[in-house]
Each structure stands twice: as structure tokens, then as C-alpha cells.
Design an enzyme around this catalytic site. Structure first.
Site, PDB file in Angstrom:
ATOM      1  N   LEU A  45      -9.741 184.152 112.615  1.00 21.65           N
ATOM      2  CA  LEU A  45     -10.920 183.777 111.818  1.00 21.65           C
ATOM      3  C   LEU A  45     -12.212 184.054 112.595  1.00 21.65           C
ATOM      4  CD1 LEU A  45     -12.324 182.397 109.415  1.00 21.65           C
ATOM      5  CD2 LEU A  45     -11.954 180.214 110.563  1.00 21.65           C
ATOM      6  N   ASP A  46     -13.085 184.830 112.009  1.00 23.87           N
ATOM      7  CA  ASP A  46     -14.397 185.124 112.598  1.00 23.87           C
ATOM      8  C   ASP A  46     -14.299 185.773 113.973  1.00 23.87           C
ATOM      9  OD1 ASP A  46     -15.361 183.917 110.324  1.00 23.87           O
ATOM     10  OD2 ASP A  46     -15.830 182.026 111.300  1.00 23.87           O
ATOM     11  N   GLU A  47     -13.161 186.390 114.264  1.00 24.22           N
ATOM     12  CA  GLU A  47     -12.994 186.944 115.604  1.00 24.22           C
ATOM     13  C   GLU A  47     -12.864 188.462 115.615  1.00 24.22           C
ATOM     14  OE1 GLU A  47     -13.235 185.523 118.410  1.00 24.22           O
ATOM     15  OE2 GLU A  47     -12.849 183.384 118.158  1.00 24.22           O
ATOM     16  N   HIS A  99     -20.705 187.098 108.173  1.00 25.64           N
ATOM     17  CA  HIS A  99     -20.559 185.702 108.585  1.00 25.64           C
ATOM     18  C   HIS A  99     -21.939 185.106 108.793  1.00 25.64           C
ATOM     19  CE1 HIS A  99     -18.694 182.152 110.259  1.00 25.64           C
ATOM     20  NE2 HIS A  99     -19.618 182.172 111.194  1.00 25.64           N
TER      21      HIS A  99
END
Lengths: 275, 275, 275, 275
Positions: free
Chosen positions: D218-220, D183
Site C-alpha cells: 500500500l502506497d509503496e 496519493h
């Protein structure tokens, strides 16, 4: 409670140690282990949750481990230290502040300096300050006085916080792996005097600082911690000194914390640091 | 368009330069200036928004500045380079990739190596590869062949991407401030051979790499960029080599970008880097 | 002597400024310039070697530059500051030490705190300490008292050294770009309360700290400096707080040095930092 | 040979494991252990010097440890992976180079992309390249095709090397803790789209990148590695993207090395990384 072990390596050391602890119903909260395959050397640092009789456990471990084993159970959690300084305030002040607020992991017993410059800051913290001037006397006489004073305290470590006198081998030998120095360069670059001038003249893009144990080789003792900061063409030699002081303060603080937490083991001029 | 200037310092240089540019209605998009007060030397890098005739402006600036002024207007925006390598792939591959995708800021004209190891990777990128073995011939003969080949290209820079032969002074002199080397240590620590072995044996806590221009003093040329990475007791000498390769690749890429962007000025064995 | 300028960008600004200085035979020792092409904004910081009448030069520069120009010639070289704190000692102590040894680049006029905890350390440095408790009174009353006290001093900057009260917009507005805060996270991550707990729960591998000017948006003011340190799975939330304090101290010290050296210019919620 | 274990914590786990290994005369070359006291969870990674029958030892360890124990003995030393990409070359090229020179710690079986841009670079390395365009079809259809293709390979990990499509929960669930993403920000700052634009607008002084396992948030997902680089006011949004690519390449390479060396254990959305 902390247990620190080093000995010759052989099969089953972890099992031996862990079995012995389990036999006493002691839970291992944290265990760090390292084997130096070239030196055939085993190093371990163990934290257990319950307090036990340190002497008994130490003897049990020694009996179970190879003959050369060095075992320390429950080392003094608050180290007793003396700080040696000269004129520069930055490392000493940082230590005094942490000592004052009980976050140093050690108790500073006194400060000894060869100049009176730092007496005032010590007094502001009610810190005993001893002035031993090196002027007008021989190095032998100076060090004899210094040693006599240090002997009056029962110290775990002596911290050279920008102490600008080189100690004689005979004095260093009395305090093996007990003297910690902050050197104002990224060792082994710029050994010796005026490292910032050397760095300036060489046009380096990073400068560093090194905290190490003192041995009889100048700037050659086991390295505990190193850090660097970027510099550039706009830095004068004086700017490098200024930037260097920040990093010296930081790396010494970091090294002291590691040593005082019993995370640094030494063997053959190198450290094992269980960060 | 970029303008690079260095000359003896005196009052009014910025006014002279800026006035001259303003007179031609050229806007300064970015200006970096440095005065080395000890060397009494002025350095500047200027970006202007409009294209102009480079030769004319260069002559105008030279006429207006001190006699010793070095002025470059609009240096070749895409440098022409040759890469010299031996067997290690990491730096060369990184350069080949960036070259392939046109993000290197330079055009790699060919690769020359003293081993055939890297021929395959060059071919995969349709990159001309010349093998000049150093075996069975004298150093003089080897370098004569190398030089002859390099002379066939009109190069701005020669990049030693882990080229494991030390170049003779006579060859280096032919390419002043045109040869860039990546040295596998944090200079000036560990000058010479086997720096990672030296670092391992010294028990350092950081290892580094240095990109520098090559002069006739081994590992003593002007430093362009340096970086470090932390290591610890668990690193074998081989682990240090592996970690070192990452940092070598990174610091060489960074240095090349700075040089190719005309951000690096050299004077008296030191660099001014307008990052 | 320092000159700081910002204004709308146009062709010839550097020539105008440099010409004006040259006309007075003033040598530019150092010049940093930045154009924000998107905002069409020009920023410059110039050091000249000779002292001149600041007011006269300031007026001359303003007359020569675009109407909106902000020009400061010879800003107060030793800033006058107030430090606000609560209970945590690390940032305040670092400031007190630097202030005591005259290396802060500022003079601390007094410390104001909403708890008595830090009174002792202030007294050790003969530093005036004002206790304004927030307990038992409204926020309005608390801030009125705080403001009244601060108004008695003529300050350049107010430093929030771990001051744990959020200031009201009405108070912040009275001190535009004069209040500097240290936030215990790498903004914009972990805005608001308990950033270390948030960081711990998210399992991040780096934690940071941010020094910024205070505006009316909580934690949203212009960022001056940021730093990070690596953390790992072995860090408890408490360990992160401890590590965070080191980085908070360091980044605040760094930011203050930059601001006190007049190296930080602000425009549209962003800073230009001429390091 | 590597052994990876995680289970509920209890007294004597290390003794049990070490005893079992000693009973088979296996020497522990390296042992890393971590107890998460809050989650009451035990994690260990052990390297032993002699090869043994993995299945037998795995069963013996499982029998000796708490019922919930996850034990892996001798995980595939060279992981089988698929790389998913879109148009950006930097992360993919770095992986292809390492794969080509057998230093990735994994074997790339194929590359799948939703654009043809990177086909050429794959072909240069004789790497199977599959184009699955997302255009003109539903997300379901796109992912069905993708999944069908991936199912043909027996993969240990799927690496999203700047793959610009968000995978549906239903697809992610099929590959639990097997999908690794890079990311382009220092999570949890700048979650979602255009992190560099966000960073530019916020005026941050550091930008970062995060490698993490993909979960349905998401992105976690669990963070494996993070790095940052300094930026300043002179960086345009585009410059930040460029600098970010360097750090993305570096942090993904670092994370993959850790995962492929079986040094990353996951529990409750956090990683234990035995660096």
C-alpha cells in the site's frame, strides 16, 4: 573524468564519440547530450570512470568530430577564481565559507573590491584582499589597474559577487565567458538600476535573481540560473532588498556549482545546462 | 460574513471598527489588516460569525470611519461573471469545470468569444455561448456589440481567459477593476506579444504567468497573482507554450479564487492580497 | 514595538486590545490575528509605532484580557542565543556570518560542540567556543556539563545547528520552547536516523528539511518552517545529503528569522506563524 | 520515434546502440542515459528522427545488447487507458478535458466508478461510464467484475483518479506497472487514510501529493512525481483538503504526461524519469 563537447550536428556523432571511448575500454558513467535542432548544434557532457591522458584523447576526439568541434577533456576540476565585490557581504561570505571548507568546486585566489568594507571578512579567512578604489580616477584608469591585477593570476573565472561597477566592453572582451554576474532581478524584468524599487512600485508578487555570464550588453549575457521567492503587499522596498539578498546568494551559489562542475555550455547567448 | 474596508490611515481605526462590531456582539472570526505607511492607507478584511443587516452595518462603519472610507459589508458571496475567450481551451475549461461543480466561488453567466472554436465545450456544460466575430468590422463596432451584450448581464467580474483582443480604453473604463486578465508571462518581463518566443530567445530558466486587473495601460494593471515554472535548454518555443498553459491555468484559478473570496483590495495600481 | 498575545477566544478581544492602545494614542502599524476555532484560542501580533513602558502596558493588557492570557510587550528585539553543533559547518557558518554582520536578529553568545572540528571557524569570528566531548562519559554527565555551561548565559534560545546528540527529556524540560532544531527531512517523513538514505531508497522526487521546537518526543515538536527541493534518479545518497545541506541552511535561517522577529506563537504542539 | 532500453550495465553500451543506429543512417535527436552504479543498471531513452520498422530494430538492438535487455522501439504514441474513480471530480475532469482536446497523450477508453456521482460529467464528454458498485458484494466479487470489464479493453495503463478502493494483490499482479495512483500526501509521510487530517494535526507547513505505480505494498510503489504547496496555521483540515485537490490534479497530470511520453523507466521499486 569529464569530457565536454560542442560542434555542428550531424548523423552519428554519439556513435563516433562512444565508439572512440569504447575502443579505449573507457566506460561511460554518465552522458548528457543535447541537439539544438534550430541552430543545428550538438552538445555533450560525458563522465568516464578511468583517468586517461587528456591531451591525447582531446586530439583523437577533435580528429573524429566536425572541424568546428570544441572539445575539453578533463577540465581543471578545481577552478581558479577571483571574486570582485563592493560593499555587500552576502554573496561574498557564502563563497568564502564554501571556499574555506573546500566545497566550492573552486579555489578563490583573491578578492578585489572598490571599497574597503569587506576587507575584514576576507582577512578572517586569510584571503588576499585588494582594494582598488574607483574614486578620483577615470574608468579607464580604474579598469586598467583592475585588469593588471587580474592578469597576475591565471584564472578560470571571475565572479562578480555584487560588484557595483559596470565593466567596459574592452575589459569584458578580454575574458569571454569567464565573467559571471549575479543580477538582482528576474531578467529580463527590471534590467538596470534599482530593480527592487521597480519591483516594489510595480507591485509584483514574486521577485527573483539571475546568474549570467557577462557580455557587452548590460544584463544581456547568457543566463545560467534563475530563482524566485514570493513577496506580497506587506513588503516594503527594503524588505524586498532583504529577501532578494537571500535569493541572490542562493542562485549565485547554484550557478557557480554548475559552472565549476563543467555542466554549463554556451552557444549564441544561451546556455545548455546539464543539471 | 465578510467586511472589506479601505480608507486613509489614522490612529484608532482598528479600535473603532472592532468596538463597533463588539457593540453588536459580533465576534471577529478572522481579521487581516494592512497599513501602507508610504501611501498612508489602511486596508482591512474581517470575517464575522453572525449574519447582520449589511446596509445598516455598512452605514454605521462609514459614519465612524474617515470620509474617504470604502466599506463593503457582505459582498455577493457568489460572484456573477462573464468569461471572454478566443480559441485556447485550457483556462476556459478549468473555469467551466469549477463552475459546473460549484467550486468556483462564482457563477458563470455566459461565455463570449470572437471565434467559434470553444462553442462545443460550452454547450457540453449547457453554458450560454455568444460568438462575436471581430472580422470584417471595425474595432469600435466589435466592442460596441461586446459591450451591449455584457450590459445585458449584471456582472461582478469579466474574466479574460486567453481573450486575444486588446480592449479599448473607452471600454475598459466602463468596467473599472472588474476585468481580470491572464497574461502569459512573468510581468513586467515580456510585455506584449509572443512572450514565449521572447523567453525562448532570451534563454530564460523560468517562465511565468500573471493574473492582473485590466487598466488602460497594456499589461500594466494591478497584479493579483504570479507563478513560475522552471524551463531549460531542451524546451523549444512550443514546449514553453505548453508548459506556460499549465501555469496560466493555475495562476488564473488562484487569482479568481482570491478575488471571489474578497481577499484582494486595490489601491494605486497595486493589490493588497489577504491570502 | 511588538506586542504578542495569546489567550482563550471570546467576543470583543480585538476591540479590547485596540481600544486600550488607542486610549494611549498608539497607532497600530501592523496587526495579525488568528483564531483557532477548534481550540477556541486567540493569537495576535501587533506592531505599534511609538515606544511605551512595556511593563505598564503588559499589565494593562493582562488586566483587560481573559485570565489565561499570555502577553509580551516589547520582547527583547535582539535575542540572546547559544548555538550547539557537532561537525557539520553549513548551518553554523551561516549563523556566524549573519551574526557577524548584525543581520541575524540575535546575538550569538557562544558555540558549544561535542567535537573540536568547528573551533577554527568560531575563532575566526572571535566567537567563544566550548568543547564538551561526549566520549568516555555518561549521557548524564555530558548533559550536566552542557547544562551548567548554558546556565551561565542568560539565553532566549538554544539553536541546534546540526547537533548530533539527542537531548534527554530532563534537559529539554528546562528550556521549554527555547530549543530550536533543524531536522534533515520533511517531517513527518523519515523520522529518526539517516533520512537521506531512507529518501534515496524510497526513490522520492523531493527532499526537505524541517525547523522545529524541541520537545520530548523525538522530531515531534512544533514545526516552524519547512522547505523542499526536487531530486531525481541521478542523485546518489551522497548527492541528496549535499542538496539537503543547502535546504537545511536555508530553512533554519528562515525559521530563526521568524522566531527572532517574534512572529511564531506556539500552542498545543503547533505554531501560528505571522509571516 | 522513441526507443527505450534498460539492461545490465557494461562497457560500450552507448557505442553499441549509437553505432547500430548510425549504421542505419538514423540521427539521434535526443538521448538520455543513466547508469545506476549501485544496481549496475543501464537506462536509456532515445529519440530518432526517421521512422523505421520497429520490430526489426527492436530485434537488432536485443541481439546486440546484454541478454536481460528490455527494448521497446516506437511504443504506442497514444496510450490506451482506463480511468477508475469514485466521487471526487477534480482529477477525472482534468483528464477528461485533456482527452477531449487531444492533449493527454493518451486515449481514455472508458471510466469505471464505484459510485454514480461522476456519470454526468462523463456523459457530457460522450465518455463510456461503467458503474460497478462495491456495496452488498464481497471484495472478490467486486474486483472480479472490475477485472472482467477491464479485460474487455486492451489497455496500456489504468489510472486511479481518486479511486477510493484498495485493490487486492491478486488484481494488482495482473497489471504490473500499468496502474498509476495519485496519493493525497507527500509520501512516505502520512501513509494510509486521512492524510490531510494527519497533516493538520501535525501542524505541517507544506502538504503534498504523490503519483506512483501501484504495487502490492500500500502506497509503496515506485514514485513518478511529487509536488507540494505551502500551508499555514490558518488552514483548517478542510482547507488542506481543498488545497490538496489542486496539487493532486497537477501532480497526476504531470506524472501521466511523463509516463505517456515514455519518459519513465522502472527498476527495483524506483523510477528513472528522463524529464
Amino acid at each position: 573524468m569529464v569530457i565536454v563537447i560542442q560542434c555542428a550536428d550531424k548523423v552519428g556523432l554519439v556513435a563516433t564519440i562512444a565508439g572512440l571511448l569504447q575502443g579505449q575500454n573507457l566506460n561511460i558513467v554518465s552522458m548528457r547530450e543535447h541537439v539544438d535542432a534550430i541552430q543545428n548544434r550538438f552538445f555533450a557532457r560525458i563522465e568516464i570512470s578511468k583517468p586517461v591522458d587528456a591531451n591525447t584523447l582531446e586530439n583523437q576526439l577533435k580528429a573524429a568530430l566536425p572541424e568546428d568541434a570544441q572539445v575539453i577533456v578533463n577540465p581543471n576540476p578545481v577552478k581558479r577564481i577571483i571574486v570582485l565585490a563592493t560593499k555587500e557581504y552576502h554573496c561574498l561570505s557564502d563563497i568564502l565559507i564554501r571556499n574555506h571548507f573546500n566545497t566550492l568546486g573552486a579555489e578563490v585566489l583573491c578578492v578585489i573590491a572598490n571599497h574597503a568594507t569587506l576587507q575584514d571578512i576576507c582577512q578572517r579567512f586569510d584571503m588576499p584582499f585588494h582594494l582598488i578604489s574607483h574614486e578620483g580616477i577615470t574608468k579607464e584608469a580604474f579598469e586598467a589597474e583592475l585588469d593588471q591585477l587580474m592578469q597576475q593570476y591565471q584564472v578560470d573565472y571571475i565572479v562578480l559577487a555584487k560588484f557595483m561597477r559596470i565593466l567596459s566592453p574592452s575589459l569584458v572582451e578580454k575574458y569571454p565567458l569567464k565573467i559571471i554576474n549575479i543580477h538582482h532581478s528576474f531578467l529580463p524584468a527590471f534590467i538596470g538600476a534599482n530593480p527592487y524599487r521597480q519591483a516594489y512600485e510595480r507591485g509584483v508578487k514574486l521577485i527573483g535573481a539571475t546568474a549570467h555570464f557577462v557580455t557587452n550588453q548590460l544584463d544581456e549575457g547568457p543566463i545560467i540560473a534563475q530563482q524566485i521567492i514570493p513577496v506580497n503587499h506587506s513588503f516594503t522596498s527594503k524588505d524586498m532588498v532583504k529577501a532578494g539578498k537571500e535569493i541572490e546568494t542562493s542562485v549565485l551559489a547554484n550557478a557557480l556549482q554548475l559552472v565549476f562542475d563543467d555542466k554549463v555550455l554556451v552557444y549564441q547567448n544561451k546556455t545548455v545546462v546539464f543539471e
